[in-house]
Design an enzyme around this catalytic site. Structure first.
Site, PDB file in Angstrom:
ATOM      1  N   ASP A   1       0.392  -1.079  -0.031  1.00 41.21           N
ATOM      2  CA  ASP A   1      -0.219  -0.111  -0.237  1.00 41.21           C
ATOM      3  C   ASP A   1       1.227   0.798  -0.195  1.00 41.21           C
ATOM      4  O   ASP A   1       1.597   1.531   1.061  1.00 41.21           O
ATOM      5  CB  ASP A   1      -0.491  -0.157   1.075  1.00 41.21           C
ATOM      6  CG  ASP A   1      -2.023   1.430   1.333  1.00 41.21           C
ATOM      7  OD1 ASP A   1      -1.264   2.487   0.857  1.00 41.21           O
ATOM      8  OD2 ASP A   1      -3.379   1.119   2.139  1.00 41.21           O
ATOM      9  N   HIS A   2       0.644   1.945  -1.269  1.00 44.00           N
ATOM     10  CA  HIS A   2       1.984   3.087  -1.078  1.00 44.00           C
ATOM     11  C   HIS A   2       1.545   4.020  -0.078  1.00 44.00           C
ATOM     12  O   HIS A   2       2.885   4.160   0.173  1.00 44.00           O
ATOM     13  CB  HIS A   2       2.155   3.384  -2.648  1.00 44.00           C
ATOM     14  CG  HIS A   2       1.265   4.117  -3.093  1.00 44.00           C
ATOM     15  ND1 HIS A   2      -0.258   4.417  -3.544  1.00 44.00           N
ATOM     16  CD2 HIS A   2       1.277   5.509  -3.590  1.00 44.00           C
ATOM     17  CE1 HIS A   2      -0.322   4.979  -3.970  1.00 44.00           C
ATOM     18  NE2 HIS A   2       0.411   5.943  -3.844  1.00 44.00           N
TER      19      HIS A   2
ATOM     20  N   HIS B   1      -5.979   2.623   0.821  1.00 42.92           N
ATOM     21  CA  HIS B   1      -4.857   3.666   1.761  1.00 42.92           C
ATOM     22  C   HIS B   1      -5.950   4.775   2.965  1.00 42.92           C
ATOM     23  O   HIS B   1      -5.157   4.992   4.298  1.00 42.92           O
ATOM     24  CB  HIS B   1      -5.059   5.055   0.292  1.00 42.92           C
ATOM     25  CG  HIS B   1      -3.996   4.163  -0.537  1.00 42.92           C
ATOM     26  ND1 HIS B   1      -3.343   3.339  -0.929  1.00 42.92           N
ATOM     27  CD2 HIS B   1      -4.583   4.648  -2.162  1.00 42.92           C
ATOM     28  CE1 HIS B   1      -3.029   3.838  -1.743  1.00 42.92           C
ATOM     29  NE2 HIS B   1      -3.716   3.787  -3.053  1.00 42.92           N
TER      30      HIS B   1
HETATM   31  C1  BG6 Z   1      -3.387   4.114  -6.550  1.00 43.75           C
HETATM   32  C2  BG6 Z   1      -4.718   4.628  -7.219  1.00 43.75           C
HETATM   33  O1  BG6 Z   1      -3.927   2.899  -5.281  1.00 43.75           O
HETATM   34  O2  BG6 Z   1      -3.450   5.634  -5.580  1.00 43.75           O
HETATM   35  C3  BG6 Z   1      -4.944   5.379  -7.902  1.00 43.75           C
HETATM   36  O3  BG6 Z   1      -5.092   3.442  -7.715  1.00 43.75           O
HETATM   37  C4  BG6 Z   1      -4.970   7.000  -7.539  1.00 43.75           C
HETATM   38  O4  BG6 Z   1      -6.123   6.134  -8.168  1.00 43.75           O
HETATM   39  C5  BG6 Z   1      -3.228   7.450  -6.589  1.00 43.75           C
HETATM   40  O5  BG6 Z   1      -4.452   8.365  -8.530  1.00 43.75           O
HETATM   41  C6  BG6 Z   1      -2.938   7.825  -5.647  1.00 43.75           C
HETATM   42  O6  BG6 Z   1      -2.023   7.818  -5.083  1.00 43.75           O
HETATM   43  P1  BG6 Z   1      -1.061   9.415  -5.187  1.00 43.75           P
HETATM   44  O7  BG6 Z   1      -0.150   8.475  -4.175  1.00 43.75           O
HETATM   45  O8  BG6 Z   1      -0.747  10.033  -6.472  1.00 43.75           O
HETATM   46  O9  BG6 Z   1      -2.392   9.925  -3.555  1.00 43.75           O
END
Ligand code: BG6
Length: 491
Positions: free
Chosen positions: A177-178, A240
């Site tokens: 989960d980044h 997230h």
């Molecule tokens: C991803 C989603 O997990 O997170 C995308 O699949 C989204 O739809 C992205 O744009 C948002 O990540 P960040 O790091 O740009 O907030």
């Protein structure tokens, strides 16, 4: 310089967008920091028939900046390409032979990182072939890094988990989960548990509500094929948003270890107050963006985007009221919202403290603690201060801390942190199965509520969601703290 790690990294999805936009730059960051140095090789696999030379060119163009072209070329020399049909057993044998050859060449001690960064339909197939064709080594580590989406409901997540755990033990699985790799998400624990004054106030006696916003300005972009099967609830809330909810509501872990952090997070998820479908319908709002003029140009509505069904019921926005049964925060509303085509890109959390009872200064307005996760990184504490001059009147004043932009950019990006963690075997910032199981169970109830309802509230692109998202808080006498624009009444 950090200690070098040794591994053959086998990347499923080597030609993909994620690999080029995030994974190769992250690995290059590790290379520059000496964490990947001599003893590593990357095997990129995908269907198309590329040569190693072509693959290396792709890697170089994905990572090289103005001043580090030679370093990028040296880095890319560690990359090998294999055209791979994930359903063909014979291809895994070739892959195994190549991995063994590179293991010997780069002296990687049998360490393997299997990285699944492709269409999730193939995750289970790949895991089972890794077992049946015996790719896992006897010496060294074997770790699986797996991207989202991890299922599209509890049942499919469980089925996927069953298939990968037939090959890998939980201690070998690193579910990405980044958001857990982001600086300011990682900073929440330090803020909460490293400050006695914050610890003392972090409870229902002092906190009025907590708000989490993950706003995006972009629309669905070229991802309609995936997004139509997902929607904002699955794409952003299940993972997230829920992870941030856990960080904000969990108890203090006994140590900064993966086991201790996973334990309190599991408890936090178990403590979430479960809704019935009727309650879920009352506590969650969805929405879809419609066409609007933004900066002089017309942007299409979601249903007009390429690849989107004309009568699509996919949610591009979600707002919800979550509560926990954890005694410390029981009943405190946690308002969450996320959406595409909102006013501005911003991820932020605001904790609103209860206003004081009438006293010397009248009724004191609430204090707010805002954690800016991205793109701004920092913290603001809004307190009541005395107005300048010959008066005792109070006014809200901000104590602001922001990370210096340059320093923040120079710090490792989320994917770089997570790949490093996987290489050193630290699971703290990855999703444990118990967390996924709990969050999907929570989300399933909302999905079931929405399946019974054919109303889809809308919001014009560029606004902060449908009016129902504002009404949700008004029902409690509250309001969204961050309001770049109010709703322009959609319907
Ligand atoms: C991803 C989603 O997990 O997170 C995308 O699949 C989204 O739809 C992205 O744009 C948002 O990540 P960040 O790091 O740009 O907030």
């Amino acid at each position: 310089m950090a200690e070098e790690t040794a591994a053959v990294i086998i990347l499923f999805g080597g030609s993909g967008d994620l690999a080029q936009r995030k994974l190769y730059p992250a690995m290059f960051g590790l290379y520059k920091r000496g964490i990947l140095a001599q003893h590593f090789a990357v095997i990129g696999t995908a269907r198309r028939p590329w040569t190693d030379a072509h693959y290396r060119d792709i890697v170089v163009s994905a990572v090289a900046g103005d001043n580090d072209h030679d370093q990028a070329v040296a880095f890319a020399a560690h990359f090998y390409y294999q055209s791979h049909d994930v359903t063909d057993a014979a291809h895994y044998i070739t892959l195994k032979e190549l991995a063994a050859k590179l293991d010997a060449k780069y002296e990687t001690a049998g360490n393997r990182l299997y990285y699944m960064a492709m269409a999730p339909t193939f995750f289970a197939t790949i895991a089972s072939h890794l077992k049946s064709e015996a790719l896992l080594t006897d010496g060294g580590f074997n770790r699986l890094v797996i991207e989202k989406p991890f299922g599209h409901d509890y049942a499919s997540a469980k089925a996927l988990n069953d298939s990968i755990t037939a090959t890998f033990a939980e201690s070998q699985i690193f579910r990405i989960d980044h958001y857990l790799g982001k600086e300011m998400a990682q900073a929440i624990m330090g803020l909460r548990f490293g400050n006695p004054i914050i610890k003392a106030l972090w409870n229902k006696d002092f906190i009025q509500d907590i708000q989490i916003t993950l706003a995006e300005a972009v629309g669905v972009e070229e991802r309609a094929g995936y997004y139509e099967t997902a929607g904002a609830l699955r794409d952003m809330v299940q993972n997230h948003v829920m992870q941030l909810v856990a960080y904000l509501t969990m108890a203090e872990p006994t140590a900064l270890s993966a086991a201790a952090v996973h334990e309190v997070k599991a408890e936090a998820f178990a403590n979430l107050h479960r809704y019935t479908t009727a309650e879920a319908a009352a506590n969650f709002v969805r929405g879809q963006y419609t066409s609007a003029q933004i900066a002089g140009a017309t942007v299409p509505g979601y249903r007009q985007e390429d690849g989107v069904a004309a009568a699509s019921m996919t949610d591009t926005f979600v707002a919800g009221r979550i509560t926990t049964d954890a005694p410390a925060l029981a009943g405190v509303p946690i308002y969450v919202r996320t959406g595409k085509r909102l006013t501005r890109k911003s991820t932020q959390v605001t904790v609103t403290f209860k206003p004081g009872t009438p006293g010397l200064f009248g009724t004191q307005p609430a204090a707010h603690l805002t954690i800016y996760i991205e793109p701004t990184q920092g913290i603001t504490l809004q307190l009541n201060g005395k107005k300048l001059g010959q008066t005792n009147d109070l006014t809200p004043e901000n104590l602001d801390f922001r990370h210096d932009k340059k320093a923040a950019q120079a710090a490792p990006e989320a994917y770089e942190r997570l790949i490093e963690d996987a290489l050193v075997g630290d699971q703290t910032n990855f999703n444990h199965w118990t967390e996924l199981a709990a969050t999907w169970r929570y989300i399933d109830v909302i999905l079931a509520a929405w399946a019974k309802d054919d109303a889809m509230p809308t919001y014009p692109a560029g606004t902060m969601g449908p009016k129902q998202a504002f009404e949700l808080l008004q029902q409690d006498g509250h309001d969204w703290f961050w309001q770049p624009t109010r709703i322009q009444m959609a319907d």
